[in-house]
Design a protein around this motif. Structure first.
Motif, short mmCIF file in Angstrom:
data_model
loop_
_atom_site.label_atom_id
_atom_site.label_comp_id
_atom_site.label_asym_id
_atom_site.label_seq_id
_atom_site.Cartn_x
_atom_site.Cartn_y
_atom_site.Cartn_z
N TYR A 10 0.85 -1.19 0.00
CA TYR A 10 0.00 0.00 0.00
C TYR A 10 0.88 1.24 0.00
O TYR A 10 1.85 1.33 0.76
N ARG A 11 0.53 2.20 -0.82
CA ARG A 11 1.25 3.47 -0.88
C ARG A 11 0.37 4.56 -0.27
O ARG A 11 -0.74 4.80 -0.75
N PHE A 12 0.85 5.18 0.79
CA PHE A 12 0.13 6.24 1.49
C PHE A 12 0.74 7.57 1.05
O PHE A 12 1.95 7.78 1.20
N VAL A 27 -4.56 6.21 -0.46
CA VAL A 27 -3.88 4.92 -0.37
C VAL A 27 -4.15 4.14 -1.65
O VAL A 27 -5.31 3.91 -2.00
N ASP A 28 -3.09 3.77 -2.33
CA ASP A 28 -3.19 3.01 -3.58
C ASP A 28 -2.48 1.67 -3.45
O ASP A 28 -1.47 1.55 -2.75
N LEU A 34 -8.08 4.70 -2.41
CA LEU A 34 -9.05 5.26 -1.49
C LEU A 34 -8.54 6.56 -0.91
O LEU A 34 -7.36 6.89 -1.01
N LYS A 35 -9.46 7.28 -0.32
CA LYS A 35 -9.16 8.52 0.40
C LYS A 35 -9.73 8.34 1.79
O LYS A 35 -10.88 7.95 1.95
N TYR A 49 -11.30 -1.21 -3.69
CA TYR A 49 -10.95 -2.09 -2.58
C TYR A 49 -12.17 -2.86 -2.12
O TYR A 49 -13.28 -2.34 -2.10
N ARG A 50 -11.95 -4.11 -1.70
CA ARG A 50 -13.03 -4.92 -1.13
C ARG A 50 -13.16 -4.60 0.36
O ARG A 50 -12.26 -4.06 0.97
N ALA A 51 -14.29 -4.96 0.92
CA ALA A 51 -14.61 -4.62 2.32
C ALA A 51 -13.52 -5.05 3.29
O ALA A 51 -13.13 -4.29 4.17
#
Length: 80
Positions: A10-12, A27-28, A34-35, A49-51
């Motif tokens: 994950y890249r933050f 986050v990618d 996502l944000k 992303y899944r739950a």
């Protein structure tokens, strides 16, 4: 786009051109993104992303929240 952390693929990071929004991080991983808001930690947007991954990522954001907030403050210089 300063990268703050890389954890388990994950890249933050954050965008330099979003100084007027509340503190948040992007986050990618792969094609997913996502944000997340930082105060309080909450999902702002999810693209792919899944739950179960959301829970993992939001936990990582909580665990590293201080580092993420400090990096934003250092970059923007305004306490965000």
């Amino acid at each position: 786009m300063p990268t703050i952390l890389r954890i388990n693929g994950y890249r933050f990071y954050f965008y330099s051109h979003e100084p007027n929004e509340p503190p948040h991080v992007h986050v990618d991983k792969g094609e997913a993104s996502l944000k997340a808001w930082l105060a309080p930690v909450a999902l702002a947007r999810n693209l792919g992303y899944r739950a179960h991954e959301l829970n993992v990522i939001l936990t990582l954001v909580r665990e590293h929240r201080v580092t993420l907030v400090e990096a934003r403050h250092e970059h923007f210089g305004d306490g965000r």
